[in-house]
Motif scaffolding. Structure first.
Motif, PDB file in Angstrom:
ATOM      1  N   MET A 175      21.256  75.473 -29.455  1.00  0.00           N
ATOM      2  CA  MET A 175      19.779  75.171 -28.774  1.00  0.00           C
ATOM      3  C   MET A 175      20.131  76.448 -28.186  1.00  0.00           C
ATOM      4  O   MET A 175      19.699  76.271 -27.515  1.00  0.00           O
ATOM      5  CB  MET A 175      19.548  73.669 -28.611  1.00  0.00           C
ATOM      6  CG  MET A 175      18.125  73.604 -28.702  1.00  0.00           C
ATOM      7  SD  MET A 175      17.694  71.910 -28.127  1.00  0.00           S
ATOM      8  CE  MET A 175      16.027  72.318 -27.378  1.00  0.00           C
ATOM      9  N   VAL A 176      18.585  76.918 -28.707  1.00  0.00           N
ATOM     10  CA  VAL A 176      18.172  77.689 -27.805  1.00  0.00           C
ATOM     11  C   VAL A 176      16.858  77.141 -27.211  1.00  0.00           C
ATOM     12  O   VAL A 176      16.033  76.147 -27.682  1.00  0.00           O
ATOM     13  CB  VAL A 176      17.352  78.895 -28.312  1.00  0.00           C
ATOM     14  CG1 VAL A 176      16.339  80.222 -27.736  1.00  0.00           C
ATOM     15  CG2 VAL A 176      17.944  79.501 -29.095  1.00  0.00           C
ATOM     16  N   SER A 177      16.100  77.370 -25.775  1.00  0.00           N
ATOM     17  CA  SER A 177      15.943  76.250 -24.553  1.00  0.00           C
ATOM     18  C   SER A 177      15.253  76.796 -23.947  1.00  0.00           C
ATOM     19  O   SER A 177      15.654  78.390 -24.090  1.00  0.00           O
ATOM     20  CB  SER A 177      16.111  74.838 -24.486  1.00  0.00           C
ATOM     21  OG  SER A 177      14.368  74.174 -23.535  1.00  0.00           O
ATOM     22  N   ILE A 229      18.581  68.238 -32.478  1.00  0.00           N
ATOM     23  CA  ILE A 229      19.530  68.725 -32.198  1.00  0.00           C
ATOM     24  C   ILE A 229      20.322  69.971 -32.586  1.00  0.00           C
ATOM     25  O   ILE A 229      20.808  68.805 -32.845  1.00  0.00           O
ATOM     26  CB  ILE A 229      19.656  68.736 -30.104  1.00  0.00           C
ATOM     27  CG1 ILE A 229      18.736  68.777 -29.400  1.00  0.00           C
ATOM     28  CG2 ILE A 229      20.709  70.123 -30.020  1.00  0.00           C
ATOM     29  CD1 ILE A 229      19.187  68.010 -28.277  1.00  0.00           C
ATOM     30  N   PRO A 230      20.253  70.828 -33.155  1.00  0.00           N
ATOM     31  CA  PRO A 230      21.112  71.331 -34.058  1.00  0.00           C
ATOM     32  C   PRO A 230      22.755  71.149 -33.415  1.00  0.00           C
ATOM     33  O   PRO A 230      22.618  71.667 -32.580  1.00  0.00           O
ATOM     34  CB  PRO A 230      21.173  72.988 -34.502  1.00  0.00           C
ATOM     35  CG  PRO A 230      19.950  73.034 -34.258  1.00  0.00           C
ATOM     36  CD  PRO A 230      19.462  72.540 -32.961  1.00  0.00           C
ATOM     37  N   TRP A 272      13.860  72.722 -21.139  1.00  0.00           N
ATOM     38  CA  TRP A 272      13.160  72.243 -22.107  1.00  0.00           C
ATOM     39  C   TRP A 272      13.682  70.513 -22.896  1.00  0.00           C
ATOM     40  O   TRP A 272      14.743  71.693 -23.650  1.00  0.00           O
ATOM     41  CB  TRP A 272      11.878  72.881 -22.863  1.00  0.00           C
ATOM     42  CG  TRP A 272      11.501  72.306 -23.375  1.00  0.00           C
ATOM     43  CD1 TRP A 272       9.834  71.784 -23.176  1.00  0.00           C
ATOM     44  CD2 TRP A 272      10.984  72.103 -24.712  1.00  0.00           C
ATOM     45  NE1 TRP A 272       9.377  71.368 -24.357  1.00  0.00           N
ATOM     46  CE2 TRP A 272      10.348  71.176 -25.780  1.00  0.00           C
ATOM     47  CE3 TRP A 272      12.553  72.197 -25.430  1.00  0.00           C
ATOM     48  CZ2 TRP A 272      10.087  71.033 -27.181  1.00  0.00           C
ATOM     49  CZ3 TRP A 272      12.807  72.020 -27.498  1.00  0.00           C
ATOM     50  CH2 TRP A 272      10.648  70.927 -27.435  1.00  0.00           C
ATOM     51  N   LEU A 273      13.542  69.543 -23.313  1.00  0.00           N
ATOM     52  CA  LEU A 273      14.447  69.440 -24.226  1.00  0.00           C
ATOM     53  C   LEU A 273      13.405  68.518 -25.309  1.00  0.00           C
ATOM     54  O   LEU A 273      12.361  68.098 -24.706  1.00  0.00           O
ATOM     55  CB  LEU A 273      14.763  67.998 -23.502  1.00  0.00           C
ATOM     56  CG  LEU A 273      16.126  68.448 -23.009  1.00  0.00           C
ATOM     57  CD1 LEU A 273      16.926  67.092 -22.316  1.00  0.00           C
ATOM     58  CD2 LEU A 273      17.565  69.510 -23.588  1.00  0.00           C
ATOM     59  N   HIS A 303      13.500  80.805 -17.547  1.00  0.00           N
ATOM     60  CA  HIS A 303      14.786  81.538 -17.866  1.00  0.00           C
ATOM     61  C   HIS A 303      15.311  80.587 -19.662  1.00  0.00           C
ATOM     62  O   HIS A 303      15.494  80.053 -19.076  1.00  0.00           O
ATOM     63  CB  HIS A 303      15.790  81.762 -17.095  1.00  0.00           C
ATOM     64  CG  HIS A 303      15.377  81.607 -16.147  1.00  0.00           C
ATOM     65  ND1 HIS A 303      15.608  83.552 -14.363  1.00  0.00           N
ATOM     66  CD2 HIS A 303      15.083  81.112 -14.554  1.00  0.00           C
ATOM     67  CE1 HIS A 303      14.596  83.315 -13.695  1.00  0.00           C
ATOM     68  NE2 HIS A 303      15.096  81.743 -13.332  1.00  0.00           N
ATOM     69  N   GLY A 304      15.570  81.941 -20.141  1.00  0.00           N
ATOM     70  CA  GLY A 304      16.203  81.531 -21.848  1.00  0.00           C
ATOM     71  C   GLY A 304      17.261  80.766 -21.166  1.00  0.00           C
ATOM     72  O   GLY A 304      18.029  81.871 -20.419  1.00  0.00           O
ATOM     73  N   VAL A 305      17.807  79.944 -22.171  1.00  0.00           N
ATOM     74  CA  VAL A 305      18.780  79.311 -22.105  1.00  0.00           C
ATOM     75  C   VAL A 305      18.958  78.754 -23.758  1.00  0.00           C
ATOM     76  O   VAL A 305      18.946  78.544 -24.468  1.00  0.00           O
ATOM     77  CB  VAL A 305      19.240  77.868 -21.399  1.00  0.00           C
ATOM     78  CG1 VAL A 305      18.780  78.778 -19.527  1.00  0.00           C
ATOM     79  CG2 VAL A 305      18.492  76.743 -21.712  1.00  0.00           C
TER      80      VAL A 305
END
Length: 117
Positions: free
Chosen positions: A31-33, A110-111, A71-72, A42-44
């Motif tokens: 999952m991109v968050s 979430i995938p 972020w979830l 920051h992208g994770v």
């Protein structure tokens, strides 16, 4: 003397990296968050997650012990702390564990991971 070493056996096991010492089973996800720390986002990519924490890949410069939010789904910006950082990966521990019913609902959104890393 041998009883002393027998009692230290748990210490030897705890230092073995092959021994999984997690307090909760992790679910493999993809999952991109994003995380926010020190006012910067920051992208994770979340690689695995449990009710207690997660492992992510990131190019962000985050420090061990740093407080952040991640972020979830459902929870939005969930507070956490960086527990370790290594080679573009970081382990975070949620400051408040995710309740079981909320975690189940979150996992439905979430995938799951389809490929090995």
């Amino acid at each position: 003397m041998s009883s002393l070493f027998a009692n230290l056996n748990h210490v030897m096991r705890s230092r073995d990296p092959a021994v999984d010492q997690r307090r909760a089973t992790r679910d493999l996800v993809d999952m991109v968050s994003h995380v926010t720390a020190r006012g910067r986002t920051h992208g994770v990519r979340i690689i695995n997650i449990s009710a207690l924490g997660a492992m992510c890949r990131t190019e962000g410069e985050l420090l061990m012990g740093e407080r952040l939010t991640i972020w979830l789904p459902i929870l939005k910006d969930h507070p956490a702390e960086v527990r370790w950082v290594e080679d573009g990966r970081l382990g975070i521990e949620f400051l408040k564990p995710i309740a079981p019913r909320t975690y189940d609902a979150l996992m439905a959104l979430i995938p799951p991971r389809r490929t090995a890393w």
